[in-house]
Design a protein around this motif. Structure first.
Motif, PDB file in Angstrom:
ATOM      1  N   LEU A 177       0.820  -1.211   0.000  1.00  0.00           N
ATOM      2  CA  LEU A 177       0.000   0.000   0.000  1.00  0.00           C
ATOM      3  C   LEU A 177       0.858   1.267   0.000  1.00  0.00           C
ATOM      4  O   LEU A 177       0.416   2.322  -0.456  1.00  0.00           O
ATOM      5  CB  LEU A 177      -0.929   0.003   1.218  1.00  0.00           C
ATOM      6  CG  LEU A 177      -1.961  -1.133   1.281  1.00  0.00           C
ATOM      7  CD1 LEU A 177      -2.820  -1.013   2.532  1.00  0.00           C
ATOM      8  CD2 LEU A 177      -2.837  -1.152   0.037  1.00  0.00           C
ATOM      9  N   CYS A 179      -5.674  -6.571   0.216  1.00  0.00           N
ATOM     10  CA  CYS A 179      -5.424  -5.632  -0.878  1.00  0.00           C
ATOM     11  C   CYS A 179      -6.679  -5.354  -1.716  1.00  0.00           C
ATOM     12  O   CYS A 179      -6.739  -4.339  -2.420  1.00  0.00           O
ATOM     13  CB  CYS A 179      -4.319  -6.168  -1.793  1.00  0.00           C
ATOM     14  SG  CYS A 179      -2.664  -6.100  -1.065  1.00  0.00           S
ATOM     15  N   HIS A 224      -8.400  -1.970  -1.980  1.00  0.00           N
ATOM     16  CA  HIS A 224      -7.592  -0.913  -2.592  1.00  0.00           C
ATOM     17  C   HIS A 224      -7.353  -1.187  -4.084  1.00  0.00           C
ATOM     18  O   HIS A 224      -6.571  -0.486  -4.719  1.00  0.00           O
ATOM     19  CB  HIS A 224      -6.243  -0.816  -1.875  1.00  0.00           C
ATOM     20  CG  HIS A 224      -6.373  -0.667  -0.391  1.00  0.00           C
ATOM     21  ND1 HIS A 224      -6.602   0.539   0.233  1.00  0.00           N
ATOM     22  CD2 HIS A 224      -6.339  -1.605   0.601  1.00  0.00           C
ATOM     23  CE1 HIS A 224      -6.682   0.361   1.537  1.00  0.00           C
ATOM     24  NE2 HIS A 224      -6.531  -0.941   1.797  1.00  0.00           N
ATOM     25  N   ALA A 225      -8.015  -2.193  -4.633  1.00  0.00           N
ATOM     26  CA  ALA A 225      -7.811  -2.577  -6.037  1.00  0.00           C
ATOM     27  C   ALA A 225      -8.933  -2.028  -6.924  1.00  0.00           C
ATOM     28  O   ALA A 225      -9.728  -1.195  -6.496  1.00  0.00           O
ATOM     29  CB  ALA A 225      -7.724  -4.098  -6.149  1.00  0.00           C
ATOM     30  N   THR A 265      -4.433  -7.689  -8.785  1.00  0.00           N
ATOM     31  CA  THR A 265      -4.967  -7.074  -7.567  1.00  0.00           C
ATOM     32  C   THR A 265      -3.861  -6.435  -6.742  1.00  0.00           C
ATOM     33  O   THR A 265      -4.000  -5.305  -6.244  1.00  0.00           O
ATOM     34  CB  THR A 265      -5.709  -8.130  -6.725  1.00  0.00           C
ATOM     35  OG1 THR A 265      -6.787  -8.670  -7.486  1.00  0.00           O
ATOM     36  CG2 THR A 265      -6.258  -7.534  -5.439  1.00  0.00           C
ATOM     37  N   GLU A 303      -2.520  -3.246  -8.441  1.00  0.00           N
ATOM     38  CA  GLU A 303      -3.477  -2.143  -8.301  1.00  0.00           C
ATOM     39  C   GLU A 303      -3.407  -1.546  -6.898  1.00  0.00           C
ATOM     40  O   GLU A 303      -3.452  -0.325  -6.729  1.00  0.00           O
ATOM     41  CB  GLU A 303      -4.890  -2.636  -8.601  1.00  0.00           C
ATOM     42  CG  GLU A 303      -5.116  -2.943 -10.069  1.00  0.00           C
ATOM     43  CD  GLU A 303      -6.486  -3.534 -10.348  1.00  0.00           C
ATOM     44  OE1 GLU A 303      -6.926  -3.484 -11.505  1.00  0.00           O
ATOM     45  OE2 GLU A 303      -7.118  -4.056  -9.404  1.00  0.00           O
ATOM     46  N   ALA A 304      -3.276  -2.408  -5.884  1.00  0.00           N
ATOM     47  CA  ALA A 304      -3.176  -1.928  -4.508  1.00  0.00           C
ATOM     48  C   ALA A 304      -1.890  -1.138  -4.287  1.00  0.00           C
ATOM     49  O   ALA A 304      -1.836  -0.252  -3.424  1.00  0.00           O
ATOM     50  CB  ALA A 304      -3.244  -3.105  -3.538  1.00  0.00           C
TER      51      ALA A 304
END
Length: 361
Positions: free
Chosen positions: A49, A81, A84-85, A174, A177-178
């Motif tokens: 993160l 995660c 946050h994706a 995923t 993206e996080a």
């Protein structure tokens, strides 16, 4: 009688001067000690993160691991995660070997980072069916992009996965993206007939072609073209410009013979040169236009929901298969059943039925 001393030879080796160590043993010990330290799932999530590439890389390694001991830790990381994706554009890029996928991705990625984008490239490298090894040389080909602080390149072996997609590529998306990457590019092996797996994990599917690949009738026969949202003829430079323009016309004719897409998007054709970056900005403009169309009519969001469901079912299939072959009783019975099938003592279908009944009992 006194013994005679052997005469000294000019070829006799003399003691030299010992060279100092080129590598500090203290540094080696420190690195080896650091590698043995396994960070917790929480520490890796915090690192991801925060945009820490080392934490991201270690988490991806856990996700790709086939060691059952790593599964619980990997699932914890992925679940942490997930909130946050889903804030990125996922682009799948495929094409036959030699079409220039890596060179194109480097030019395309450099263009995106110049626009302020953070780009993650998940390059799937073909695995040998004989040695089971992979070269994983995509970072070598993308020598400029790999130095870009806003880019992350992760090569993975395709293994035995259909379509040349790494087994855990979906989960890796995923994690990236996080970590804050807003553009995810998946480069496939480019086997042609089994790219469904890639299509089911990306928003935009780009097919790279080269001039001289066939006319529109040949294009229709290639099932991969039905999935493409855009076809780009690469290597349109030098003496190849006219051939590329002709190929663009031919493929454009082929696209019009396919049924309309549910997305409401009409696939486009274009030419580009990854070497000179000619036509690269136009490719991104096409993707941007695609996103406007599909997000306006909500197809973009519906497709992602369908993809999540698809990968849930795929994971169930994968897990059932893994559990079947690792079952001790099945493993013991399998060898004798194989021999019976090879000797025509029982049909393959009857043998499979017996094994499955044994497993489910």
């Amino acid at each position: 009688m006194t013994s005679k001393k052997a005469p000294s030879s000019a070829l006799q080796e003399k003691a030299g001067i010992s060279q100092p160590e080129s590598i500090s043993s203290q540094s080696v010990e420190h690195i080896q000690h650091s590698r043995k330290i396994q960070p917790s799932a929480e520490a890796l999530v915090q690192g991801i993160l925060a945009g820490n590439i080392t934490a991201l890389s270690r988490a991806i390694t856990l996700v790709e691991s086939t060691n059952p001991m790593h599964l619980a830790k990997a699932n914890t990381i992925i679940n942490s995660c997930l909130p946050h994706a889903n804030q990125s554009v996922r682009i799948g890029i495929t094409g036959v070997p030699g079409v220039g996928k890596s060179t194109f991705i480097e030019a395309f990625g450099k263009h995106l980072t110049s626009l302020g984008k953070k780009v993650a490239v998940l390059a799937v490298d073909p695995s040998s069916t004989i040695s089971h090894g992979s070269i994983l040389g995509d970072k070598t080909r993308m020598e400029e992009l790999v130095k870009d602080p806003n880019a992350f390149i992760r090569p993975s072996a395709s293994g035995e996965t259909l379509g040349g997609v790494a087994r855990k590529t979906r989960e890796t998306i995923t994690l990236c993206e996080a970590a804050g990457f807003d553009t995810i590019i998946i480069e496939t092996v480019g086997v042609g007939q089994s790219e469904t797996a890639v299509h089911s994990m990306v928003d935009f599917f780009l097919l790279l072609k080269i001039a001289g690949a066939g006319d529109e009738l040949q294009g229709i026969k290639r099932g991969i073209m039905e999935m493409a949202d855009a076809i780009v003829i690469n290597k349109a430079d030098g003496d190849n410009i006219k051939k590329a323009q002709f190929a663009k016309v031919e493929f454009n004719r082929a696209l019009h013979l396919f049924p309309a897409k549910k997305s409401g998007w009409i696939p486009t054709t274009a030419t580009c040169s990854a070497l000179t970056s000619e036509g690269i900005p136009e490719v991104w403009n096409t993707i941007t236009e695609f996103l406007k169309v599909t997000q306006t009519n909500s197809y973009f969001f519906e497709k992602r929901k369908e993809q999540n469901q698809f990968w849930m079912l795929e994971t169930i299939n994968d897990q059932l298969k893994s559990n079947f072959f690792t079952n001790p009783e099945i493993h013991q019975l399998l060898e004798s059943t194989k021999k019976a099938v090879q000797n025509d003592e029982i049909s393959p279908f009857a043998a499979a039925t017996i094994l499955l009944e044994k497993y489910f009992k």
